[in-house]
Write a protein that holds these residues in place. Sequence first.
Motif, PDB file in Angstrom:
ATOM      1  N   SER A 139       0.835  -1.190   0.000  1.00 41.48           N
ATOM      2  CA  SER A 139       0.000   0.000   0.000  1.00 41.48           C
ATOM      3  C   SER A 139       0.871   1.242   0.000  1.00 41.48           C
ATOM      4  O   SER A 139       1.995   1.237   0.478  1.00 41.48           O
ATOM      5  CB  SER A 139      -0.912  -0.001   1.232  1.00 41.48           C
ATOM      6  N   TYR A 140       0.358   2.329  -0.546  1.00 38.16           N
ATOM      7  CA  TYR A 140       1.108   3.570  -0.606  1.00 38.16           C
ATOM      8  C   TYR A 140       1.457   4.046   0.805  1.00 38.16           C
ATOM      9  O   TYR A 140       0.692   3.897   1.750  1.00 38.16           O
ATOM     10  CB  TYR A 140       0.272   4.645  -1.301  1.00 38.16           C
ATOM     11  N   HIS A 141       2.653   4.606   0.932  1.00 34.75           N
ATOM     12  CA  HIS A 141       3.136   5.210   2.160  1.00 34.75           C
ATOM     13  C   HIS A 141       3.504   4.182   3.223  1.00 34.75           C
ATOM     14  O   HIS A 141       3.787   4.540   4.352  1.00 34.75           O
ATOM     15  CB  HIS A 141       2.108   6.190   2.746  1.00 34.75           C
ATOM     16  N   ASP A 142       3.460   2.875   2.896  1.00 32.16           N
ATOM     17  CA  ASP A 142       3.868   1.879   3.868  1.00 32.16           C
ATOM     18  C   ASP A 142       5.346   1.542   3.740  1.00 32.16           C
ATOM     19  O   ASP A 142       5.953   0.999   4.649  1.00 32.16           O
ATOM     20  CB  ASP A 142       3.051   0.591   3.702  1.00 32.16           C
TER      21      ASP A 142
ATOM     22  N   GLN B  17     -10.966   6.248  10.629  1.00 27.55           N
ATOM     23  CA  GLN B  17      -9.508   6.228  10.629  1.00 27.55           C
ATOM     24  C   GLN B  17      -8.958   6.463  12.034  1.00 27.55           C
ATOM     25  O   GLN B  17      -7.941   5.881  12.411  1.00 27.55           O
ATOM     26  CB  GLN B  17      -8.978   7.290   9.657  1.00 27.55           C
ATOM     27  N   GLU B  18      -9.633   7.314  12.805  1.00 31.29           N
ATOM     28  CA  GLU B  18      -9.206   7.526  14.183  1.00 31.29           C
ATOM     29  C   GLU B  18      -9.400   6.261  15.019  1.00 31.29           C
ATOM     30  O   GLU B  18      -8.555   5.933  15.870  1.00 31.29           O
ATOM     31  CB  GLU B  18      -9.985   8.692  14.785  1.00 31.29           C
ATOM     32  N   VAL B  19     -10.511   5.554  14.791  1.00 32.66           N
ATOM     33  CA  VAL B  19     -10.750   4.308  15.515  1.00 32.66           C
ATOM     34  C   VAL B  19      -9.687   3.280  15.159  1.00 32.66           C
ATOM     35  O   VAL B  19      -9.223   2.511  16.023  1.00 32.66           O
ATOM     36  CB  VAL B  19     -12.167   3.772  15.206  1.00 32.66           C
ATOM     37  N   GLN B  20      -9.250   3.261  13.891  1.00 36.86           N
ATOM     38  CA  GLN B  20      -8.192   2.329  13.491  1.00 36.86           C
ATOM     39  C   GLN B  20      -6.898   2.607  14.261  1.00 36.86           C
ATOM     40  O   GLN B  20      -6.217   1.683  14.715  1.00 36.86           O
ATOM     41  CB  GLN B  20      -7.953   2.449  11.985  1.00 36.86           C
ATOM     42  N   ARG B  21      -6.564   3.860  14.446  1.00 36.21           N
ATOM     43  CA  ARG B  21      -5.346   4.193  15.182  1.00 36.21           C
ATOM     44  C   ARG B  21      -5.442   3.766  16.648  1.00 36.21           C
ATOM     45  O   ARG B  21      -4.452   3.344  17.253  1.00 36.21           O
ATOM     46  CB  ARG B  21      -5.077   5.697  15.104  1.00 36.21           C
ATOM     47  N   GLU B  22      -6.641   3.866  17.200  1.00 34.41           N
ATOM     48  CA  GLU B  22      -6.811   3.564  18.620  1.00 34.41           C
ATOM     49  C   GLU B  22      -7.008   2.069  18.876  1.00 34.41           C
ATOM     50  O   GLU B  22      -6.491   1.533  19.860  1.00 34.41           O
ATOM     51  CB  GLU B  22      -8.012   4.332  19.177  1.00 34.41           C
TER      52      GLU B  22
ATOM     53  N   LYS C  71      -1.932  -3.129   9.446  1.00 36.83           N
ATOM     54  CA  LYS C  71      -1.457  -1.772   9.192  1.00 36.83           C
ATOM     55  C   LYS C  71      -1.733  -0.917  10.413  1.00 36.83           C
ATOM     56  O   LYS C  71      -2.721  -1.137  11.133  1.00 36.83           O
ATOM     57  CB  LYS C  71      -2.168  -1.155   7.970  1.00 36.83           C
ATOM     58  N   GLN C  72      -0.874   0.040  10.626  1.00 30.90           N
ATOM     59  CA  GLN C  72      -1.093   0.973  11.726  1.00 30.90           C
ATOM     60  C   GLN C  72      -2.237   1.928  11.407  1.00 30.90           C
ATOM     61  O   GLN C  72      -3.054   2.234  12.271  1.00 30.90           O
ATOM     62  CB  GLN C  72       0.191   1.762  12.005  1.00 30.90           C
ATOM     63  N   GLU C  73      -2.290   2.383  10.161  1.00 32.96           N
ATOM     64  CA  GLU C  73      -3.314   3.335   9.765  1.00 32.96           C
ATOM     65  C   GLU C  73      -3.966   2.877   8.468  1.00 32.96           C
ATOM     66  O   GLU C  73      -3.329   2.218   7.637  1.00 32.96           O
ATOM     67  CB  GLU C  73      -2.720   4.731   9.580  1.00 32.96           C
ATOM     68  N   LEU C  74      -5.219   3.245   8.310  1.00 30.94           N
ATOM     69  CA  LEU C  74      -5.952   2.981   7.078  1.00 30.94           C
ATOM     70  C   LEU C  74      -6.134   4.289   6.328  1.00 30.94           C
ATOM     71  O   LEU C  74      -6.578   5.293   6.896  1.00 30.94           O
ATOM     72  CB  LEU C  74      -7.326   2.369   7.379  1.00 30.94           C
ATOM     73  N   THR C  75      -5.761   4.293   5.069  1.00 31.72           N
ATOM     74  CA  THR C  75      -5.971   5.487   4.242  1.00 31.72           C
ATOM     75  C   THR C  75      -7.391   5.492   3.695  1.00 31.72           C
ATOM     76  O   THR C  75      -8.121   4.498   3.784  1.00 31.72           O
ATOM     77  CB  THR C  75      -4.976   5.513   3.079  1.00 31.72           C
TER      78      THR C  75
ATOM     79  N   ASN D 256      -4.153 -10.626 -14.967  1.00 32.67           N
ATOM     80  CA  ASN D 256      -3.359  -9.472 -15.397  1.00 32.67           C
ATOM     81  C   ASN D 256      -3.661  -8.204 -14.615  1.00 32.67           C
ATOM     82  O   ASN D 256      -2.812  -7.300 -14.568  1.00 32.67           O
ATOM     83  CB  ASN D 256      -3.588  -9.208 -16.888  1.00 32.67           C
ATOM     84  N   PHE D 257      -4.836  -8.116 -14.035  1.00 30.87           N
ATOM     85  CA  PHE D 257      -5.242  -6.859 -13.391  1.00 30.87           C
ATOM     86  C   PHE D 257      -5.625  -7.061 -11.927  1.00 30.87           C
ATOM     87  O   PHE D 257      -6.565  -6.444 -11.442  1.00 30.87           O
ATOM     88  CB  PHE D 257      -6.397  -6.229 -14.165  1.00 30.87           C
ATOM     89  N   THR D 258      -4.902  -7.932 -11.253  1.00 30.55           N
ATOM     90  CA  THR D 258      -5.089  -8.120  -9.814  1.00 30.55           C
ATOM     91  C   THR D 258      -3.762  -7.916  -9.113  1.00 30.55           C
ATOM     92  O   THR D 258      -2.741  -8.466  -9.528  1.00 30.55           O
ATOM     93  CB  THR D 258      -5.642  -9.528  -9.507  1.00 30.55           C
ATOM     94  N   VAL D 259      -3.777  -7.128  -8.064  1.00 31.73           N
ATOM     95  CA  VAL D 259      -2.593  -6.907  -7.235  1.00 31.73           C
ATOM     96  C   VAL D 259      -3.001  -7.095  -5.778  1.00 31.73           C
ATOM     97  O   VAL D 259      -4.164  -6.920  -5.409  1.00 31.73           O
ATOM     98  CB  VAL D 259      -1.993  -5.497  -7.426  1.00 31.73           C
ATOM     99  N   GLU D 260      -2.023  -7.442  -4.974  1.00 29.12           N
ATOM    100  CA  GLU D 260      -2.254  -7.599  -3.539  1.00 29.12           C
ATOM    101  C   GLU D 260      -1.729  -6.371  -2.813  1.00 29.12           C
ATOM    102  O   GLU D 260      -0.560  -5.995  -2.972  1.00 29.12           O
ATOM    103  CB  GLU D 260      -1.571  -8.857  -3.008  1.00 29.12           C
ATOM    104  N   VAL D 261      -2.601  -5.745  -2.038  1.00 30.15           N
ATOM    105  CA  VAL D 261      -2.233  -4.558  -1.263  1.00 30.15           C
ATOM    106  C   VAL D 261      -2.191  -4.951   0.204  1.00 30.15           C
ATOM    107  O   VAL D 261      -3.129  -5.566   0.723  1.00 30.15           O
ATOM    108  CB  VAL D 261      -3.241  -3.414  -1.482  1.00 30.15           C
ATOM    109  N   VAL D 262      -1.116  -4.619   0.880  1.00 25.96           N
ATOM    110  CA  VAL D 262      -0.947  -4.971   2.286  1.00 25.96           C
ATOM    111  C   VAL D 262      -2.060  -4.336   3.113  1.00 25.96           C
ATOM    112  O   VAL D 262      -2.336  -3.141   3.007  1.00 25.96           O
ATOM    113  CB  VAL D 262       0.432  -4.495   2.798  1.00 25.96           C
ATOM    114  N   GLY D 263      -2.698  -5.143   3.923  1.00 27.11           N
ATOM    115  CA  GLY D 263      -3.768  -4.656   4.771  1.00 27.11           C
ATOM    116  C   GLY D 263      -5.104  -4.548   4.083  1.00 27.11           C
ATOM    117  O   GLY D 263      -6.097  -4.184   4.721  1.00 27.11           O
TER     118      GLY D 263
END
Length: 778
Positions: free
Chosen positions: A13-16, A190-195, A202-206, A509-516
């Motif tokens: 995932s981006y920013h990870d 997103q705040e609940v995810q952090r808490e 993942k620590q945070e969800l975008t 061809n058009f499937t990718v795995e994103v962490v989290g």
Amino acid sequence: MANFETSYRPLESYHDNGDETPQEGGGIMIHVVPESSKARWNHIDDLDSFFTRVYHYHQKHGFTCMMLQETLELVQFAFVVVFSTFLLQCVDYPILFQDRLPFQYSAQNVSRKIALNDAIIPLEQCISHLNGGVIISLLVALFFWLLRIFKVVYHFFQYMEIKSFFSTALKISERDLDNMTWHEVQRRMQEVQREQQMCIHKQELTELDIYHRILRFKNYMVAMVNKSVLPVRLRVPFLGEIVFLTRGLKYNLEMILFWGPWAPFENNWHLKEEYKKISKRKELADLLSKHILWIGIANFVLCPLILLWQILYFFFNYAEVIKREPGSLGARRWSIYGRLYMRHFNELEHELNARLNRAYKLASRYMSIFTSHILTIIAKNVAFFTGSLLAVLVILTLIDEDFLQVDHMLTTITILGMIVAGCRVFIPDEHLVWCPEKLMMSVLAHVHYMPDSWKGNAHTSRVRDEFAQLFQYKAVYLFEELMSPVVTPIVLCFYLRHKALDIVDFYRNFTVEVVGVGDVCSFAQMDIRKHGNPQWMSFGQTEATQYLQAEDGKTELSLMHFTATNPEWQPPLESTAFIANLREQAQKDAEMLHVLQEENPLYYSLHSMSSLGAGYSRLAGSILNPVAQTHGQGLCAPSSDNEASTKTMPNMKGGISHTEGPMHGAGTGLLSSVHPGVLQQVSGAGVLSSPMQMHQHDSNSYVVEAPVQPSAADMSFSALYMHELHHRRCRLRNYGDFHSRTLWNRPASEMPNIQESPHEDDERAEKMPLLEPKLSKY
């Protein structure tokens, strides 16, 4: 679809930065056990279903409304079945129509009026006379009704949990849902995810992570439509090629491709491993083709029952409306195919509905331009004859009301009235004159998509017919839905089966795995470098081949739309560079706005946007005439402080919960690049987001001016501007190709100063700007 030799691949995932653990702590994840009151939201197994229920709970106005709706749907289903059986088996129609008298009548009371109870067969006798077909239909209906009861009970406990999540974790009560945007609900999630770590990977969800989970399967469907894998196109005699996609067929497609027992997905978030291996493609295609065949056969077996239900449901649902407003069948609606074609990647249902609702009246005006003169002449004459008969019958009724006692007279008057009303639909208003090209650009500002071949051809019947597949008559929609039980098995067995290999290749061809997040459609990543179209951006920003490119600029437009509705989201580097280049280009065009208007794409975009309404017109005027604005004469000058402070909340159908993006514009779009702070100033002045205002259209009528949301205005301008740049770039490229062919065919004596460097073309291409300073007007 070509056999593209690529394979499934994982993607962080981006920013990870490929790291699932916190940066501090030496690579060791420290799992903090939450408090007991919060433990229930820690490590939710199926976040896809959970986030989807959270979204539905918010959009459908809470627990009470949802359960009431589902309960009444159960009652409605039972009513249709029981009432239809009663009309078919328990009414003595010869007695009801007075063709014979009830057996209890004697010769002395023949003149007595027949009561309704006389025509109703007793319950015991009615049940004893049920035939085999009716009994089988009732048993099947009872089976499905019981399944729906279990489903409602299951939803009751599921949404009780969601209600608790809203009240305890998000701190949102049910009565505040309509006053809360989805953007705000998402921020609190997103705040609940952090808490509480709902997702432990993942620590945070975008914002993109949440959209991926809610729209995982929808993004696949949108991408398949974009790449012409779906839907099936049928060639019908006298009608040509049509796109057939009904609710029944769409349900079968989703069952086959996503959630059915034979679907390629192992669960909501993981594609089966064999679909990721190119060596299995033939085997999987044969297996998928066989599954499609069996589902088609099942549809064929159930066809009579489904067709019966469709007829009964549409009769009870639309009969009264058609009787009251026969012209409603001449109204239009966005087709199911149209909604998929015009949907962005990562666009939620309420965001799509808001766009299409804004475009509805403009699209209706565009389609009303095209009239059949033969049909108009016939409709006028039929209306004349039927209207004359209706007038005479009404006058006779006014003279003597006993005239209605004549057999079938009331029925005749009703039918004649329906015919007259139906004819009016085909008679255009002779006083209205519209410009097809201008209307098409206005529609484009809201729907954001149209084929390149429509540019400059909006007046042709070909474009009208193609647009009619996206914006169909309601009568056509009803006919297709009624015929769906018959046509769907044919489509599945004889058309869709042949696309099995294309579907298997598409998944690989058009499937990718994103962490989290899990397996997602790679198009939904909105990665400009991998799926961008070079005709929609500057040279060198993408390395995608024709097979990997999204059609009609969907990657680029989806990226702009997602950034407009989620301004806090941080795109990847390539996408950030694309947006920055686009803003820079818009700023350059803004600087040249008063010098080269005829050749300026920004000028044409603002001019097209000004035709969308008074709010859009004043917004465009504030950019085209900044001098008047600075002197307080433009749209940014409120009439009073009270007016400016009260006109800040837009009126939305369904409440603020259906607002796109944040309540107020973040000022990060192309409009803010062209005119910094324009959306904030305009919103504060109450022009864009003011309540609806009444403006006098003529001496006897008033027109309601709807409010304009800042993010919607920003995206409308972005769509127009990007399409204008795209068309000019295509023209520039076509001109370059024509010029090179012309030079190639000229004799060498006429080309004295031509350099023959082997790398000359590449060097020129790298330096070629997006726009030339001088371009001819369209």
